[in-house]
Design a protein around this motif. Structure first.
Motif, PDB file in Angstrom:
ATOM      1  N   MET A 238      36.149  22.069  21.203  1.00  0.00           N
ATOM      2  CA  MET A 238      35.612  20.789  21.647  1.00  0.00           C
ATOM      3  C   MET A 238      34.115  20.989  21.879  1.00  0.00           C
ATOM      4  O   MET A 238      33.711  21.758  22.749  1.00  0.00           O
ATOM      5  N   TYR A 283      36.997  15.573  28.088  1.00  0.00           N
ATOM      6  CA  TYR A 283      35.806  15.297  27.287  1.00  0.00           C
ATOM      7  C   TYR A 283      34.550  15.251  28.154  1.00  0.00           C
ATOM      8  O   TYR A 283      34.589  14.838  29.324  1.00  0.00           O
ATOM      9  N   LEU A 292      35.744  17.473  17.590  1.00  0.00           N
ATOM     10  CA  LEU A 292      36.934  18.304  17.692  1.00  0.00           C
ATOM     11  C   LEU A 292      37.099  19.023  16.360  1.00  0.00           C
ATOM     12  O   LEU A 292      37.236  18.392  15.313  1.00  0.00           O
ATOM     13  N   SER A 324      40.158  25.899  22.910  1.00  0.00           N
ATOM     14  CA  SER A 324      41.463  25.816  23.567  1.00  0.00           C
ATOM     15  C   SER A 324      42.034  27.215  23.787  1.00  0.00           C
ATOM     16  O   SER A 324      42.032  28.055  22.883  1.00  0.00           O
ATOM     17  N   PHE A 333      43.281  18.312  24.059  1.00  0.00           N
ATOM     18  CA  PHE A 333      42.043  17.933  23.371  1.00  0.00           C
ATOM     19  C   PHE A 333      42.306  16.793  22.382  1.00  0.00           C
ATOM     20  O   PHE A 333      41.542  15.842  22.280  1.00  0.00           O
TER      21      PHE A 333
END
Length: 499
Positions: A238, A283, A292, A324, A333
């Motif tokens: 992210m 976020y 992403l 992640s 996510f």
């Protein structure tokens, strides 16, 4: 008052037409599978594009291919239009009913006919849900890759009609790239088959013609899809950016490096702020854009690719990176991106989801153009993108009870599509044309190309009864919209029929 007798006469003709057709179809379907009362047909008056609504004359709910064929043959003989429908999740009005036709729901043809682990294929009826394919294949270590945001509800027949994509289409392809065979019925009720169970099929390759044809050429009754192995692992980055141009440049840099991420999606600040209260995805709400970027494969492959993508994103001026650390975090996510449409539905009385596609290098430019349009049309528009292939999904928020708000939303959407064409893109990526974008087809294509489209339509459906009035505009319509030149008061191709 002078039109009242005419209107009553038309109503009488329609009532007679409905009664005659009901009598015909009662010989095919059980009574509970045939709907004609307004209160019974109203749930079918639109698809996911709620801007356009129309009550169908009759809704038919067949349960077998034989019943579908019998309905089509009777409608062909009586010259009654037929509109095929899957789950009704489409976003371009492709399943908008015909006022004097049959809405043909295929939802009850919903059996998984075969899952072949050795061949890595699944054969399905059109009403099988997209997600149900992967659920059935999971015990064999396989899944179906195309994953539209509506995959929990949308059906494979509708996916074939629209050539649906999803967040993983960059690496694994659209529906077209994952379908091997389609069986269907023409408007005359005759069976046709495209593709095959083998990698190559004899004869002309008409499968790409059918996939994405939006129900205009044949009614899908059976589909064979490819299955792919479940990846051993998957991780998602992210990334936050302070400027939308930086995010767009990062997308271009990733693709230019030779990396094909399993998923590459963008949310602008408005979209991130819209979904975060509901998805709790984590976020960065101060970022102008969030990317992403997913990698899947073996643990070694994923670790190496995540490291390479992280370097490229930092070089592209990412202000924050988070990778992640678990499967639960990866899914979190993605939860924000997958729930963008429901979040838009909670934020306003209605939303209008667009579907233009532009070259990746223009992502930042398009976002800034949309921001300018927000001010001019006085409407908010969060944006989510399939950034890897430049497919835009601006979500125009409006009030569908206010005619002025509806008109501004429609004008806003048209300008986005026209701007997509000006940037060298197209008016649709995966939602189709339907009724929504039919006028913009005049901007995208010239007369000879449109006539070629009509020639294909006539080859399959000479009387134009299957999903009429969708996808391809007449040349006359384009002339009226100023999309074609009229010389000395005469339209080009005068020999073509005008509707």
């Amino acid at each position: 008052m002078t039109n009242e007798p005419t209107r009553k006469g038309e109503q009488a003709v329609d009532a007679t037409r409905r009664a005659d057709l009901l009598k015909e179809l009662r010989g095919v379907l059980r009574p509970e599978n045939l709907l004609a009362a307004d209160e019974d047909t109203r749930p079918y008056d639109c698809d996911g594009l709620t801007l356009y609504r129309q009550l169908p004359m009759i809704v038919a709910l067949p349960e077998t291919e034989a019943e579908v064929a019998a309905i089509l043959k009777r409608c062909q003989r009586l010259q009654v239009p037929v509109v095929p429908r899957g789950a009704g999740t489409g976003l371009s009005g492709g399943a908008l009913p015909h006022a004097r036709g049959v809405l043909l729901s295929l939802a009850r043809l919903n059996r998984i006919l075969d899952v072949d682990a050795a061949a890595r294929t699944a054969t399905l009826q059109p009403g099988v849900r997209n997600l149900a394919i992967s659920e059935a294949a999971a015990p064999l270590g396989l899944y179906y890759a195309p994953d539209p945001s509506s995959q929990i509800a949308c059906t494979i027949g509708g996916n074939v009609a629209e050539n649906a994509g999803g967040v993983h289409c960059l690496k694994y392809g659209l529906t077209l790239h994952n379908v091997m065979r389609v069986r269907g019925l023409t408007m005359q009720g005759d069976p046709v088959e495209f593709g095959g169970h083998a990698l190559d099929a004899p004869g002309l390759d008409l499968l790409p013609l059918l996939v994405g044809s939006e129900g205009m050429l044949a009614v899908v009754t059976e589909v064979t899809v490819k299955l792919v192995p479940l990846p051993q692992t998957a991780r998602c980055i992210m990334a936050s950016f302070a400027d939308v141009d930086d995010a767009g440049n990062a997308v271009a840099a990733l693709i230019a490096s030779g990396i094909i991420p399993a998923g590459l999606e963008m949310l602008d600040q408005a979209a991130a702020r819209l979904v975060e209260p509901h998805a709790r995805a984590g976020y960065d709400l101060d970022a102008a854009a969030v990317l992403l970027c997913e990698s899947d494969g073996t643990p070694v492959e994923v670790e190496e690719e995540i490291a390479r993508m992280s370097r490229i994103l930092r070089d592209a001026r990412a202000t924050r990176l988070q990778v992640s650390a678990s499967e639960a975090e990866r899914l979190r996510f993605w939860a924000g991106r997958k729930n963008a449409f429901p979040a838009a539905g909670r934020a306003a009385p209605a939303y209008y989801c667009m579907d233009g596609t532009i070259p990746r290098k223009h992502l930042g430019r398009m976002l800034k153009a949309i921001q300018d349009m927000e001010g001019r049309y006085r409407l908010h528009c969060p944006n989510v993108f399939h950034a890897g292939d430049g497919n835009l999904h601006p979500l125009i928020l409006f009030d569908d009870s206010d005619p002025d708000s509806v008109a501004r939303a429609e004008a806003f959407g048209i300008e986005i599509l026209e701007e997509s064409v000006r940037m060298g893109g197209t008016i649709t990526g995966e939602h189709g044309v339907g009724v929504e974008k039919i006028d913009q087809m005049c901007s995208q294509f010239g007369g000879p190309t449109l006539e070629a489209f009509f020639a294909v339509k006539r080859a399959f459906d000479p009387d134009g009864l299957l999903n009429p009035g969708k996808v391809v505009p007449t040349l006359h319509r384009c002339a009226e919209l100023g999309g074609m030149r009229v010389h000395a008061g005469e339209l080009k191709f005068p020999e073509l029929p005008r509707f």
